[in-house]
Design an enzyme around this catalytic site. Structure first.
Site, PDB file in Angstrom:
ATOM      1  N   GLY A 258       0.773  -1.243   0.000  1.00  0.00           N
ATOM      2  CA  GLY A 258       0.000   0.000   0.000  1.00  0.00           C
ATOM      3  C   GLY A 258       0.799   1.285   0.000  1.00  0.00           C
ATOM      4  O   GLY A 258       0.208   2.367  -0.088  1.00  0.00           O
ATOM      5  N   PRO A 301       4.758  -4.821  -0.788  1.00  0.00           N
ATOM      6  CA  PRO A 301       4.538  -3.654  -1.635  1.00  0.00           C
ATOM      7  C   PRO A 301       4.478  -4.039  -3.115  1.00  0.00           C
ATOM      8  O   PRO A 301       5.180  -4.943  -3.556  1.00  0.00           O
ATOM      9  CB  PRO A 301       5.763  -2.773  -1.364  1.00  0.00           C
ATOM     10  CG  PRO A 301       6.814  -3.718  -0.914  1.00  0.00           C
ATOM     11  CD  PRO A 301       6.142  -4.900  -0.291  1.00  0.00           C
ATOM     12  N   CYS A 366     -14.243   3.739 -27.520  1.00  0.00           N
ATOM     13  CA  CYS A 366     -15.600   4.206 -27.768  1.00  0.00           C
ATOM     14  C   CYS A 366     -16.366   4.386 -26.466  1.00  0.00           C
ATOM     15  O   CYS A 366     -17.396   3.741 -26.239  1.00  0.00           O
ATOM     16  CB  CYS A 366     -16.307   3.223 -28.691  1.00  0.00           C
ATOM     17  SG  CYS A 366     -15.362   2.919 -30.185  1.00  0.00           S
TER      18      CYS A 366
HETATM   19  C1  LIG Z   1      -2.855  -5.229  -3.679  1.00  0.00           C
HETATM   20  C2  LIG Z   1      -2.236  -5.842  -2.510  1.00  0.00           C
HETATM   21  C3  LIG Z   1      -0.913  -5.531  -2.192  1.00  0.00           C
HETATM   22  C4  LIG Z   1      -0.096  -4.485  -2.926  1.00  0.00           C
HETATM   23  O1  LIG Z   1      -0.655  -3.220  -2.840  1.00  0.00           O
HETATM   24  P1  LIG Z   1       0.192  -1.952  -3.378  1.00  0.00           P
HETATM   25  O2  LIG Z   1      -0.699  -0.810  -3.133  1.00  0.00           O
HETATM   26  O3  LIG Z   1       0.440  -2.189  -4.817  1.00  0.00           O
HETATM   27  O4  LIG Z   1       1.442  -1.900  -2.587  1.00  0.00           O
HETATM   28  C5  LIG Z   1      -0.324  -6.211  -1.135  1.00  0.00           C
HETATM   29  N1  LIG Z   1      -1.016  -7.130  -0.429  1.00  0.00           N
HETATM   30  C6  LIG Z   1      -2.308  -7.437  -0.701  1.00  0.00           C
HETATM   31  C7  LIG Z   1      -2.998  -8.456   0.112  1.00  0.00           C
HETATM   32  C8  LIG Z   1      -2.955  -6.802  -1.748  1.00  0.00           C
HETATM   33  O5  LIG Z   1      -4.226  -7.099  -2.009  1.00  0.00           O
END
Ligand SMILES: *Cc1c(COP(=O)(O)O)cnc(C)c1O
Length: 438
Positions: A258, A301, A366
């Site tokens: 995240g 990440p 489109c």
């Molecule tokens: C999507 C996701 C991530 C990665 O999220 P980022 O925002 O790309 O870092 C990591 N763990 C889980 C469980 C996810 O669903």
């Protein structure tokens, strides 16, 4: 070496400087409005590979991986494969792989990620996904529901290690579609209701399963480092409750991914060192307070590792009122249409003294909603044939791409040391017709 290499923030002969934090680290002004990335001119890449094309700076990806490792030296880092499921990228990163389908498991395996370092998550795992996970000897499966724990107990190989996905109730202040740790969304077991504690008990009661730890994921594009610290505080308390209630010390704490990236000029970068200090500090403090050993930290990440390594090049096809229409669109980048993601762009390969004004970059599809970016300051004399570069397009572009309107998906080209290497080739008409059996 040019002046721009020595003083990269200095505009070259009146050309606009590169916005800090948005472009891969090897990007430089090259004169005549051109840019180089990885030592290769972007105009040359467009001429050689056609447009749209996604360019990846290998040095940027390696640099990011190193910074992350340095910030969290003892953590296991699992790349969220969904952000950029490309073998060449998984290989360059060399991390564990966080996957959520049989397809992503196949990708991780073919990139050489050992089963032990594959983590399988997702709120729906089909029988095919589970079979792929067992065949790959996936080191950890992240359980998302009680039904799934029953299923794992019945089907998983003896000793399968399981993480329990927890909803810690931490609001990460991100877009609603990207917030995954608040109550009332579809992922995981609620911490507040006691469901998470019960779920760990359910795993421990299965002789064939091993409870390896707890997992949470706050969402994506999270800028607030305090949200991670709060999640650590709540998750460590839960680890302590697990030990108290079930007499078992789980040894892994997976905090998900995240970490945010800036997409437009002026947006702050994620404070990685600050986040590491707060997360690791809180982890030690809370483990001390609850008198439990410090668990192994796992991070997942995706975006932060690869987003800023990518640049997408488009060719301008038409200019009409405030619209600049390009030869790609929601098929190669659906993020603006999906959840209002905002981007910037830059004219590449032509030097102009024309004043800049705000333009809307429209895609070729489109749908009236097929707009790639709005309020983008570009020269007033922009015209068909011009090349546009969109930075920060390394994460969730290739992964979310479709072949809507039967437009082939663009190639991915890695650049480094003056050379270009195709990681994924352009999708052809033959590819598009192959699955249609008539
Ligand atoms: C999507 C996701 C991530 C990665 O999220 P980022 O925002 O790309 O870092 C990591 N763990 C889980 C469980 C996810 O669903």
């Amino acid at each position: 070496m040019t002046l721009a290499d020595v003083l990269p923030s200095v505009g070259l002969a009146g050309e606009p400087p590169l916005e800090p934090g948005l472009w891969p680290r090897t990007t430089h002004l090259a004169g005549g409005g051109d840019l180089t990335c990885g030592g290769v001119r972007l105009t040359r890449l467009a001429a050689r590979f056609g447009t749209p094309v996604q360019v990846f700076d290998e040095t940027e990806i390696r640099g990011r991986a190193e910074s992350l490792r340095a910030a969290f030296p003892d953590a296991e880092i699992a790349f969220a494969t969904k952000a950029l499921p490309v073998r060449g990228v998984l290989r360059v990163l060399g991390f564990s792989a966080d996957v959520c389908s049989a397809g992503e498991i196949a990708m991780a395996r073919s990139a050489g990620v050992p089963g032990e370092r594959i983590l399988v998550h997702g709120n729906v795992k089909t029988p095919e996904d589970l079979k792929a996970a067992f065949t790959a000897h996936a080191g950890r499966i992240v359980a998302d529901s009680a039904d799934e724990i029953d299923q794992l107990a019945a089907l998983a190989p003896a000793g399968q290690r399981v993480l329990v996905r927890v909803t810690p109730g931490v609001d990460a202040h991100t877009h609603r579609a990207l917030a995954t740790a608040v109550e009332g969304q579809k992922f995981g077991f609620s911490l507040a209701s006691g469901a998470a504690l019960d779920a760990v008990g359910q795993v421990l009661a299965q002789p064939g399963l091993r409870a390896a730890g707890l997992h949470c994921h706050l969402g994506s594009q999270v800028r607030d480092t305090g949200a991670y610290a709060e999640a650590v505080r709540r998750m460590v308390r839960l680890l302590a409750q697990v030990r108290e209630r079930h007499g078992e010390m789980l040894d892994q704490l997976d905090l998900g991914g995240g970490f945010a990236v800036p997409y437009r000029a002026g947006e702050p970068a994620f404070d990685l060192t600050g986040a590491a200090r707060r997360i690791l500090g809180m982890l030690r403090l809370e483990c001390d307070r609850h008198r439990i050993p410090v668990p192994r930290l796992v991070l997942e990440p995706g975006r932060w590792l690869v987003a800023t390594a990518g640049i997408t090049l488009y060719r301008v096809a038409a200019v009409k009122s405030r619209f600049v229409a390009v030869d790609g669109g929601m098929s190669d980048n659906p993020r603006p249409a999906l959840y209002g993601a905002r981007y910037t762009a830059r004219l590449v390969g032509r030097h102009t003294k024309a004043p800049r004004r705000p333009w809307t970059i429209a895609g070729r599809h489109c749908e009236a909603g097929d707009v790639l970016a709005e309020d983008v300051p570009l020269p007033a004399d922009i015209r068909p044939g011009d090349l546009l570069a969109v930075p920060v397009s390394g994460a969730y572009h290739h992964a979310l791409a479709s072949n809507y309107n039967l437009v082939g998906r663009p190639p991915l080209v890695a650049v480094a040391g003056g050379a270009a290497r195709v990681l994924v080739r352009r999708e052809t008409e033959e590819d598009l017709l192959r699955r249609d059996l008539g």
